[in-house]
Design an enzyme around this catalytic site. Sequence first.
Site, PDB file in Angstrom:
ATOM      1  CB  SER A  97      -0.866   0.038   1.259  1.00  0.00           C
ATOM      2  OG  SER A  97      -1.581  -1.157   1.416  1.00  0.00           O
ATOM      3  CE  LYS A 172      -4.831  -0.934   2.188  1.00  0.00           C
ATOM      4  NZ  LYS A 172      -5.424  -2.070   2.867  1.00  0.00           N
ATOM      5  CE  LYS A 240       1.736   2.021   4.947  1.00  0.00           C
ATOM      6  NZ  LYS A 240       1.338   1.141   3.869  1.00  0.00           N
TER       7      LYS A 240
HETATM    8  P1  NAD Z   1       5.948  -5.935   7.310  1.00  0.00           P
HETATM    9  O1  NAD Z   1       6.676  -4.792   7.894  1.00  0.00           O
HETATM   10  O2  NAD Z   1       5.552  -7.090   8.177  1.00  0.00           O
HETATM   11  O3  NAD Z   1       6.803  -6.558   6.080  1.00  0.00           O
HETATM   12  C1  NAD Z   1       7.619  -5.813   5.224  1.00  0.00           C
HETATM   13  C2  NAD Z   1       8.791  -6.697   4.832  1.00  0.00           C
HETATM   14  O4  NAD Z   1       9.599  -5.969   3.905  1.00  0.00           O
HETATM   15  C3  NAD Z   1       9.702  -7.079   6.004  1.00  0.00           C
HETATM   16  O5  NAD Z   1       9.904  -8.475   6.026  1.00  0.00           O
HETATM   17  C4  NAD Z   1      11.011  -6.337   5.707  1.00  0.00           C
HETATM   18  O6  NAD Z   1      12.163  -7.025   6.153  1.00  0.00           O
HETATM   19  C5  NAD Z   1      10.955  -6.239   4.198  1.00  0.00           C
HETATM   20  N1  NAD Z   1      11.786  -5.154   3.661  1.00  0.00           N
HETATM   21  C6  NAD Z   1      11.812  -3.861   4.039  1.00  0.00           C
HETATM   22  N2  NAD Z   1      12.706  -3.175   3.299  1.00  0.00           N
HETATM   23  C7  NAD Z   1      13.255  -4.071   2.428  1.00  0.00           C
HETATM   24  C8  NAD Z   1      14.235  -3.974   1.414  1.00  0.00           C
HETATM   25  N3  NAD Z   1      14.840  -2.816   1.155  1.00  0.00           N
HETATM   26  N4  NAD Z   1      14.553  -5.085   0.722  1.00  0.00           N
HETATM   27  C9  NAD Z   1      13.945  -6.285   0.976  1.00  0.00           C
HETATM   28  N5  NAD Z   1      13.012  -6.429   1.945  1.00  0.00           N
HETATM   29  C10 NAD Z   1      12.667  -5.335   2.654  1.00  0.00           C
HETATM   30  O7  NAD Z   1       4.654  -5.318   6.581  1.00  0.00           O
HETATM   31  P2  NAD Z   1       3.296  -6.075   6.180  1.00  0.00           P
HETATM   32  O8  NAD Z   1       2.330  -6.011   7.314  1.00  0.00           O
HETATM   33  O9  NAD Z   1       3.615  -7.364   5.533  1.00  0.00           O
HETATM   34  O10 NAD Z   1       2.719  -5.036   5.090  1.00  0.00           O
HETATM   35  C11 NAD Z   1       3.236  -4.924   3.779  1.00  0.00           C
HETATM   36  C12 NAD Z   1       2.351  -3.950   3.007  1.00  0.00           C
HETATM   37  O11 NAD Z   1       1.006  -4.452   2.992  1.00  0.00           O
HETATM   38  C13 NAD Z   1       2.274  -2.541   3.636  1.00  0.00           C
HETATM   39  O12 NAD Z   1       2.240  -1.589   2.620  1.00  0.00           O
HETATM   40  C14 NAD Z   1       0.949  -2.580   4.410  1.00  0.00           C
HETATM   41  O13 NAD Z   1       0.370  -1.295   4.562  1.00  0.00           O
HETATM   42  C15 NAD Z   1       0.114  -3.470   3.507  1.00  0.00           C
HETATM   43  N6  NAD Z   1      -0.991  -4.158   4.202  1.00  0.00           N
HETATM   44  C16 NAD Z   1      -0.804  -4.713   5.431  1.00  0.00           C
HETATM   45  C17 NAD Z   1      -1.875  -5.326   6.066  1.00  0.00           C
HETATM   46  C18 NAD Z   1      -1.714  -5.926   7.445  1.00  0.00           C
HETATM   47  O14 NAD Z   1      -2.742  -6.230   8.075  1.00  0.00           O
HETATM   48  N7  NAD Z   1      -0.500  -6.145   7.933  1.00  0.00           N
HETATM   49  C19 NAD Z   1      -3.133  -5.391   5.453  1.00  0.00           C
HETATM   50  C20 NAD Z   1      -3.293  -4.864   4.171  1.00  0.00           C
HETATM   51  C21 NAD Z   1      -2.208  -4.240   3.550  1.00  0.00           C
END
Ligand code: NAD
Length: 297
Positions: A97, A172, A240
Site C-alpha cells: 500500500s 486503497k 502511513k
Molecule cells: P511488514 O513490515 O511485516 O513486512 C515488510 C517486509 O519488507 C519485512 O519483512 C522487511 O524485512 C521487508 N523489507 C523492508 N525493506 C526491504 C528492502 N529494502 N529489501 C527487501 N526487503 C525489505 O509489513 P506487512 O504487514 O507485511 O505489510 C506490507 C504492506 O502491505 C504494507 O504496505 C501494508 O500497509 C500493507 N498491508 C498490510 C496489512 C496488514 O494487516 N499487515 C493489510 C493490508 C495491507
Amino acid sequence: MEMKIGLIGLGIMGKPMAKNILKAGHSLMVYDINRAAMDEVAAAGAQPAKDGREIGASCDVILTMLPNSPQVKEVMLGEGGVIETIREGAVFIDMSSINPLASKEIAEALEKKGVKMLDAPVSGGEPKAIDGTLSFMVGGDAEVFEACKPLLETMGSSVVRCGGIGAGNTTKLANQVVVALNIAAVSEAFMLAEKAGVDPQLVFEAIRGGLAGSTVMNAKAPMIMEGNFMPGFKIDLHIKDLNNALETGHSVGSPLPLTAAVMEMLQTLRADGCGQDDHSAIAKYYEKISGTRIGRE
Ligand code: NAD
C-alpha cells in the site's frame, strides 16, 4: 514455458502470500533483508535470491510486498535495484500500500525498460493472506491485468481492476479513509452513550443491524469494549496510509478535513506510545480526553 515468479518482501503479509503462490504450483524466487523470513519461505519450497538484482535477472513476473513508497522505490529503482537487471517484457506487480503518485513514477521508469506495471494493494490483513482470500484493488493496463489475474487469484478471492496505474492505491486510500473515520465515529458515539449512562454493549446490539451498522463496527466495537488493542492493523501503519491519503488529496485538490482530524488523533496516540496498538485504539484517544473508559467503568 513455465512462468518464473519473484517476490520481494516477506513480512506479515508477504510470507503467507508466498506460501499460497507455491501451493498453486508456481516456481517462486524470494528476497527479504530479513534472513529468517527467507529461510521460512525457502523451507516451503521457494528459491532464495541473494538480492533484488538476481530476482530481476531471473523472473518473468516480479512482485513486491514492502512497507511504503520509499522501500518500493529503493528496491526497484535504487542502486543495485531490480531495474538494473529486469528483462524487457517482464511484468512488475506492487502489492504494497503506497502513494499512487509513487506508483506512477515507478511505472514510468520501468516503461523505459519495456516493463509493464500493475499497482495491486490488498485489504484483508494477515488472516486472509493466510487463507488466500485477500481483496486486490488493481491499477494498470487491462491487457496486463487479464494476464496477471490468475496469479493474483492464488492469493485473493476478489481481484478488481479500478483503472489505470495508481488506481489500485487510490482505491486503497479511499478504503483506509473510510475505515479510520468509521472507527473514530464508533468510538465517539460509544463514549457519548457511556457518559450519558447507557451501556455501550446494548447500544451496539440495538444499532448494529440498522443503517449505522458496518463491518468496521462489528469487528472493532467488541475490541473497544474489552479494551483489547492487540494488532490487527497497527496505528503506525494507518498513519502511513493517511499520510499518503492527505498528500494525494492535496496534490489533486481534494481537501480531506475529516481525515486530517483523525490523523491528529492517531498522532496523539503514537506520541503517547500506542503506535503498535491496533487501530481500534482510536477509542483510547476518546478515553483520554473524557477521563472515562468505554464499556469498562
Ligand atoms: P511488514 O513490515 O511485516 O513486512 C515488510 C517486509 O519488507 C519485512 O519483512 C522487511 O524485512 C521487508 N523489507 C523492508 N525493506 C526491504 C528492502 N529494502 N529489501 C527487501 N526487503 C525489505 O509489513 P506487512 O504487514 O507485511 O505489510 C506490507 C504492506 O502491505 C504494507 O504496505 C501494508 O500497509 C500493507 N498491508 C498490510 C496489512 C496488514 O494487516 N499487515 C493489510 C493490508 C495491507
